[in-house]
Scaffold this active site. Structure first.
Site, PDB file in Angstrom:
ATOM      1  N   ASP A  72      66.757  58.044  16.856  1.00 47.29           N
ATOM      2  CA  ASP A  72      65.631  58.429  15.776  1.00 47.29           C
ATOM      3  C   ASP A  72      65.952  59.426  14.899  1.00 47.29           C
ATOM      4  O   ASP A  72      65.208  59.910  13.998  1.00 47.29           O
ATOM      5  CB  ASP A  72      64.186  58.453  16.413  1.00 47.29           C
ATOM      6  CG  ASP A  72      64.197  59.126  17.465  1.00 47.29           C
ATOM      7  OD1 ASP A  72      65.083  59.860  18.046  1.00 47.29           O
ATOM      8  OD2 ASP A  72      63.304  59.416  18.236  1.00 47.29           O
ATOM      9  N   HIS A 129      59.258  62.468  27.117  1.00 45.21           N
ATOM     10  CA  HIS A 129      58.088  63.266  26.788  1.00 45.21           C
ATOM     11  C   HIS A 129      57.403  63.218  28.150  1.00 45.21           C
ATOM     12  O   HIS A 129      56.055  64.004  28.056  1.00 45.21           O
ATOM     13  CB  HIS A 129      57.287  62.887  25.890  1.00 45.21           C
ATOM     14  CG  HIS A 129      57.931  63.023  24.413  1.00 45.21           C
ATOM     15  ND1 HIS A 129      58.472  64.035  24.032  1.00 45.21           N
ATOM     16  CD2 HIS A 129      58.144  61.796  23.537  1.00 45.21           C
ATOM     17  CE1 HIS A 129      58.784  63.747  22.690  1.00 45.21           C
ATOM     18  NE2 HIS A 129      58.803  62.549  22.644  1.00 45.21           N
ATOM     19  N   HIS A 165      62.818  64.038  18.737  1.00 48.45           N
ATOM     20  CA  HIS A 165      61.892  64.829  19.006  1.00 48.45           C
ATOM     21  C   HIS A 165      62.108  65.620  20.344  1.00 48.45           C
ATOM     22  O   HIS A 165      63.135  65.045  21.137  1.00 48.45           O
ATOM     23  CB  HIS A 165      60.838  63.996  19.568  1.00 48.45           C
ATOM     24  CG  HIS A 165      60.174  63.125  18.464  1.00 48.45           C
ATOM     25  ND1 HIS A 165      60.412  61.914  18.321  1.00 48.45           N
ATOM     26  CD2 HIS A 165      59.163  63.357  17.460  1.00 48.45           C
ATOM     27  CE1 HIS A 165      59.698  61.331  17.170  1.00 48.45           C
ATOM     28  NE2 HIS A 165      59.118  62.261  16.826  1.00 48.45           N
ATOM     29  N   ASP A 179      67.696  63.229  20.873  1.00 50.86           N
ATOM     30  CA  ASP A 179      66.437  62.574  20.280  1.00 50.86           C
ATOM     31  C   ASP A 179      65.933  63.452  19.039  1.00 50.86           C
ATOM     32  O   ASP A 179      66.109  64.620  19.297  1.00 50.86           O
ATOM     33  CB  ASP A 179      65.442  62.285  21.293  1.00 50.86           C
ATOM     34  CG  ASP A 179      64.303  61.296  20.847  1.00 50.86           C
ATOM     35  OD1 ASP A 179      64.383  60.185  21.157  1.00 50.86           O
ATOM     36  OD2 ASP A 179      63.633  61.869  20.145  1.00 50.86           O
TER      37      ASP A 179
END
Length: 337
Positions: free
Chosen positions: A282, A158, A195, A193
């Site tokens: 995740d 990120h 996200h 991931d």
């Protein structure tokens, strides 16, 4: 397969996480390291401490002003009257072209995208050590290892070139890809991931020399919200070199693996000679973020499918949060290789 971890990565211990208006302990805790370490060791891994490759591989990706900010902001922040123990922004510019203030408070707003990346006294040291693990894994692949794994914590995908966000400070996957590129490889980044890897996308969005592919929960109602949509394809020289594959919340192994086939097809068409796998765990059905519903056995199939490309893999740990399944998911992924 060589695996890397620096003990300094555990020193960063964020205390605050603002979720839906409620202040909670950050889920990006040092405990993640021990769970992931055990998962790797259960698969037979023996950890090595990465050598210090210096700042140059990091500066090849990150803005010099941002690196100065990370190195100095906590010392500048803690002398402010009434300042909290962690650097947490409360104001942000409207655009990156807006003015750059001299104050610590203003610079925090400029260089921290959200409240999920508080900066404490050991944050930079841990982020630097995390990046060195990614660099060491990359160098192992460049030296001839088929696969190498970096237990990167804090994670990185990120983080933009000049901005932290979502638990991330230095973009380890981007640093790895740039290092491969600098050594005449033709890399693709495959982010699995839950996200979207918005920082990674941002770093390479106008470039055509690195393909970025992300499989993730649909950001329409999920972090990072503003990026990760299917229509984002890159711009300028990067047009067509970015592929987002957003999945419906709760998607299972079969849906994920179908998207993975699409992702690997794009990587093949790009002519990649190595893959940086931004390895979030995740997407698991029991992860606290509850975005997707991949099973532990699903991670074995994901790994074996990626390994089936025959390309060298630099595995860079991204998300995957504290649960009974976290270590088992990494073990399962390693077994799939």
């Amino acid at each position: 397969m060589k695996v890397f971890l620096d003990s300094a990565q555990a020193a960063h211990h964020p205390q605050n996480f603002l979720h839906q208006g409620v202040i909670k302990p950050s889920p990006e805790s040092p405990e993640r390291i021990e769970l992931l370490r055990k998962g790797a060791e259960d698969a037979g891994a023996i950890f090595h401490t990465p050598p210090d490759a210096g700042l140059a591989p990091i500066a090849a990706v990150h803005d010099a002003r941002y690196l100065t900010f990370l190195q100095t902001i906590h010392e500048r922040w803690k002398v402010l009257p009434g300042a909290a123990p962690e650097v947490i922004p409360n104001v942000h510019p409207r655009a990156r072209s807006d003015g750059y203030p001299s104050s610590a408070v203003g610079q925090a707003g400029y260089h921290q995208a959200d409240t999920a990346c508080p900066i404490g006294p050991h944050t930079y040291m841990s982020a630097y050590a995390s990046a060195q693990s990614a660099i060491a894994a990359t160098d192992a692949v460049l030296a001839g290892d088929r696969h190498a794994y970096a237990l990167c914590r804090p994670p990185g995908h990120h983080a933009y070139a000049d901005q932290a966000g979502g638990f991330c400070f230095l973009n380890n996957s981007a640093i790895a890809a740039q290092r491969l590129l600098d050594h005449r490889m033709h890399p693709a980044i495959l982010d699995v991931d839950v996200h979207h890897g918005n920082g990674t996308q941002g770093i390479f969005y106008a470039r055509g020399d690195v393909l970025t592919v992300s499989i993730h929960a649909d950001p329409d109602g999920f972090y990072p919200f503003f990026w990760g949509h299917a229509e984002e394809r890159g711009e300028g020289q990067g047009e067509g070199a970015n592929l987002n594959l957003p999945l419906m919340r709760g998607s299972d192994d079969a849906v994920f693996l179908t998207a993975l086939d699409t992702a690997l097809g794009a990587i093949s068409d790009f002519g990649a000679t190595a893959i940086v796998v931004a390895l979030g765990l995740d997407a698991h059905e029991d992860d606290p973020f509850q975005g997707l519903a991949v099973s532990t056995q699903g991670f074995t199939r994901i790994a074996s499918t990626i390994a089936g490309t025959g390309l060298p893999l630099v595995l860079v740990q991204e998300g995957g949060y504290v649960s009974d399944a976290l270590g088992h998911n990494l073990t399962a992924f390693f077994e799939g290789l």
